[in-house]
Design an enzyme around this catalytic site. Structure first.
Site, PDB file in Angstrom:
ATOM      1  N   TYR A   1       0.802  -1.229   0.000  1.00  6.17           N
ATOM      2  CA  TYR A   1       0.000   0.000   0.000  1.00  6.17           C
ATOM      3  C   TYR A   1       0.838   1.283   0.000  1.00  6.17           C
ATOM      4  CZ  TYR A   1      -2.885  -3.748   1.983  1.00  6.17           C
ATOM      5  OH  TYR A   1      -3.491  -4.948   2.230  1.00  6.17           O
ATOM      6  N   HIS A   2       1.912   1.308  -0.787  1.00  2.80           N
ATOM      7  CA  HIS A   2       2.789   2.480  -0.822  1.00  2.80           C
ATOM      8  C   HIS A   2       2.993   3.016  -2.240  1.00  2.80           C
ATOM      9  CE1 HIS A   2       4.839   0.779   3.084  1.00  2.80           C
ATOM     10  NE2 HIS A   2       3.643   1.308   3.321  1.00  2.80           N
ATOM     11  N   PRO A   3       1.956   3.281  -3.016  1.00  2.00           N
ATOM     12  CA  PRO A   3       2.174   3.831  -4.352  1.00  2.00           C
ATOM     13  C   PRO A   3       2.740   5.244  -4.286  1.00  2.00           C
ATOM     14  CG  PRO A   3      -0.164   3.860  -3.813  1.00  2.00           C
ATOM     15  CD  PRO A   3       0.516   3.102  -2.715  1.00  2.00           C
TER      16      PRO A   3
END
Length: 541
Positions: free
Chosen positions: A471-473
Site C-alpha cells: 500500500y505504498h504507491p
C-alpha cells in the site's frame, strides 16, 4: 453552477492535504478551501487502530482501486486500497510510523531537488511529531501528530525479534533514530489507544477557523485554467451538480499517487498522444504525468504455530467480547494493535550500504486484512524490497477517462528486484529456523517446506504468485528538473502557473520504509515553500 473562492484551494484531505490546510490557514489573512471526494471520518472503525480490518475494501471510505493484470505477478491483479475520507489513507492505514533513511532524501537532493536533503527535512519530521518517548536529536514532542509505543505484546513477535538476533541481526530500539538497520518494534500514529490520522492531528484542532472551509463529497473533475494559469477547480457534489472553486493564488493537488496524476491528465496535462487518444484537449505535453510509479511489494510468509496466536483469540464470540471490553476500558489489547508489531530493516548482502529489505511481523495471518484471519494458529512474516527499480504507470481509461484509471504496477520487472525479493524470502525462512522461534513453528505453510531454500526460480515463482502490495504507491508526479519530471523542487507543475502537487506522487524515488510519515513531511515542506514564495512575491511588488 455555483462558485466559491479562496486564496488557496487544496484538492484532497489526506495525509499531506490536512497538514497544508492547517499550516496555511494559520495565517488569518489568507483563506483556504480543502476539498475531499469522500465524507467525514465518522465511521467509528476509523478511530480504532485495528479498524483497518473493517475499512479496507469498504467503498464508503475506500476508493477500492484495482490494478491491471501484472506480468510480474504471473498475470494477477491486486486490490489497491486508498482512503476516500477525511484523513485519506491515514484513516485506513496500519498506523506504522516510519520515516525512511537519511540517504533517501539526500538522493532526492542530488537529483536536482535542493532543499530536500536529510538535514532540511529532519526538522519538518520533528515539527509534526509528538513523540511519546520525548524529544531528542531525532524526535520532537510538541507537534500535533502523536507517535507512541505499541500497547500490545505477543510472545510470537518477541520470539521473532530474538530469533533474528540469533541469526545475526542487531537489535535497534529506534529505527527512526541514529540508524535504521536492525530489528525491533514498530511505533504507531496513535494517541491513548486511538488512531491519530492526519485529519485527527492536523484538521480537527483548526476546523473552526473562519478562514478555512472544508468541502466533503466534492469530487474534483478538472483544474480550471486561464491560459496556463490555474485559477480554480471544478468538482461535482453528491447529487452530480457541478461547481467551481476559484483560487486567488494557487491550486494544490494532494490527491495521492493515483488521484493527483489522474486529475492532471483530465485537465490536459500529460503525455500528449495519450491524452488525445482519450479525447482530452492537451494544455501542456508533460509525458512524466502518471509515470515513474513505484510501490513496495511484500512477500507474506505464513507459519503455523503449536501455540495460540491472535487467530485463535478472535475466533470465538466470547473472546471477541473480552477483547472489546479491554479496549473500551483501557484502550489496550488487540484492538489497539497496528498492522504489525515487530520489524526489521536488513541488508540482503554486502553489495548494499543500507538496508534494502524491511520486515513486518504480525501475530496473526490472513489472505487479506479485509477478509478475516485464517482458521488455524499462525503468524505472518512479511518482507518487502525497500528500493525497487521497477517502474509502473497510471493511464486514463480510453473508454471512460473520468472513471477509474488503469494502474500498471510493473512489479518484479528488473533482475535486481527479482533477486532482492528472493533473498528476502530466504532470510525470512532462515530466521524461522533459529531459536526460540523454531520451537514455536509447527509447519511452514506459505511457502511450504517442499520449496527448497536454494531454489531461486521456485522461490521467485512463489513470490510472483503470492506477493501483494504493501500500500505504498508513489512517484507518479515526479519532482525534478528533467524532461520526465512533473514538478520542480518547489512542487510547482512545470510550465504552469499557480499549480502545485504535494503528496507522495512527487517522490523521485520511493523512500526506504512506510510512506505516511514522509507524506506528512511533504505537506509541511509544501506549506513552508508556499508561504515563502508568496512573501517573496509580495516583496517584489
Amino acid at each position: 453552477m455555483s462558485e466559491i473562492s479562496a486564496d488557496y484551494v487544496i484538492v484532497g484531505a489526506g495525509s499531506a492535504g490536512c497538514v497544508l490546510a492547517n499550516r496555511l490557514s494559520a495565517d488569518p489573512n489568507i483563506t483556504v478551501i480543502l476539498m475531499e471526494a469522500g465524507g467525514r471520518d465518522w465511521n467509528p472503525w476509523i478511530h480504532i487502530p485495528v479498524g483497518y480490518f473493517k475499512t479496507m475494501h469498504n467503498p464508503s471510505v475506500d476508493w477500492c482501486y484495482r490494478t491491471e493484470p501484472d506480468p510480474g505477478l504471473n498475470g494477477r491483479a491486486l486490490d489497491w486500497p486508498r482512503g476516500k475520507v477525511l484523513g485519506g489513507s491515514s484513516s485506513l492505514n496500519g498506523l506504522l510510523y516510519v520515516r525512511g533513511q537519511p540517504q533517501d532524501y539526500d538522493r532526492w537532493a542530488q537529483k536536482g531537488n535542493p532543499g530536500w536533503g536529510w538535514d532540511e527535512v529532519l526538522p519538518l519530521f520533528k515539527r509534526s511529531e509528538c513523540q511519546e518517548r520525548g524529544a531528542d536529536e531525532f524526535h520532537g514532542d510538541a507537534g500535533p501528530l502523536s507517535v507512541s509505543n505499541m500497547r500490545l505484546q505477543r510472545p510470537i513477535c518477541d520470539a521473532w525479534v530474538a530469533a533474528a538476533q540469533e541469526a545475526g541481526y542487531p537489535f535497534n530500539p529506534d529505527y527512526n533514530g541514529a540508524t535504521q538497520e536492525g530489528v525491533g518494534y514498530f511505533q504507531l500514529t496513535a494517541r491513548k489507544g486511538r488512531r491519530c490520522s492526519s485529519a485527527v492531528a492536523f484538521l480537527n484542532p483548526v476546523r473552526k477557523r473562519e478562514n478555512l472551509t472544508i468541502l466533503t463529497r466534492a469530487q474534483a473533475s478538472r483544474v480550471v485554467f486561464d491560459g496556463t494559469r490555474a485559477t480554480g477547480v471544478a468538482y461535482r457534489d453528491r447529487a452530480g451538480a457541478e461547481h467551481v472553486v476559484t483560487a486567488g493564488r494557487e491550486v494544490i493537488l494532494s490527491s495521492g499517487a493515483i488521484g493527483s496524476p489522474h486529475l492532471l491528465m483530465l485537465s490536459g496535462l500529460g503525455e500528449a498522444a495519450h491524452l488525445k487518444a482519450c479525447g482530452i484537449e492537451v494544455l501542456r505535453d508533460l509525458p512524466g504525468v502518471g509515470g515513474n510509479m513505484q510501490d513496495h511489494l511484500q512477500a507474506r510468509l505464513v507459519f503455523k504455530c503449536n501455540e495460540p496466536t491472535l487467530n485463535d483469540e478472535v475466533r470465538s464470540l466470547y473472546n471477541q467480547a473480552r477483547i472489546a471490553l479491554k479496549y473500551a476500558m483501557f484502550r489496550a489489547g488487540p484492538m489497539a494493535m497496528a498492522a504489525s508489531l515487530a520489524t526489521g530493516f536488513m541488508r540482503t548482502g554486502p553489495h548494499v550500504e543500507t538496508p534494502d529489505i524491511q520486515f513486518h511481523v504480525q501475530p496473526w495471518s490472513a489472505d487479506s486484512p479485509g477478509e478475516g484471519v485464517h482458521p488455524f494458529s499462525a503468524f505472518t512474516m512479511s518482507v518487502c524490497q525497500l528500493r525497487p527499480e521497477s517502474r509502473g504507470k497510471i493511464r486514463l481509461a480510453p473508454d471512460d477517462p473520468t472513471g477509474y484509471p488503469k494502474i500498471h504496477p510493473n512489479y518484479l520487472s528488473t533482475e535486481t528486484d527479482c533477486r532482492t525479493i528472493v533473498e528476502g524470502v530466504r532470510i525470512a525462512r532462515r530466521i524461522a529456523r533459529h531459536a526460540p522461534l523454531d520451537s514455536k513453528i509447527s509447519e511452514e505453510f506459505r511457502p511450504d517446506a517442499s520449496l527448497d531454500l536454494d531454489d531461486y526460480e521456485g522461490t521467485l515463482d512463489w513470490a510472483r504468485n503470492y506477493s501483494t502490495t504493501i500500500y505504498h504507491p508513489t512517484g507518479t508526479c515526479k519532482m525534478g528538473p528533467g524532461g520526465d519530471a512533473v514538478v520542480d523542487a518547489r512542487l510547482r507543475v512545470h510550465g504552469i502557473t499557480g499549480l502545485r502537487v504535494a503528496d507522495c506522487s512527487i517522490m523521485p524515488e520511493i523512500v526506504s520504509g512506510n510512506t505516511n510519515a514522509p507524506a506528512i513531511m511533504i505537506g509541511e515542506k509544501a506549506a513552508d515553500m508556499i508561504r515563502e514564495d508568496h512573501s517573496a512575491g509580495a516583496r517584489a511588488t
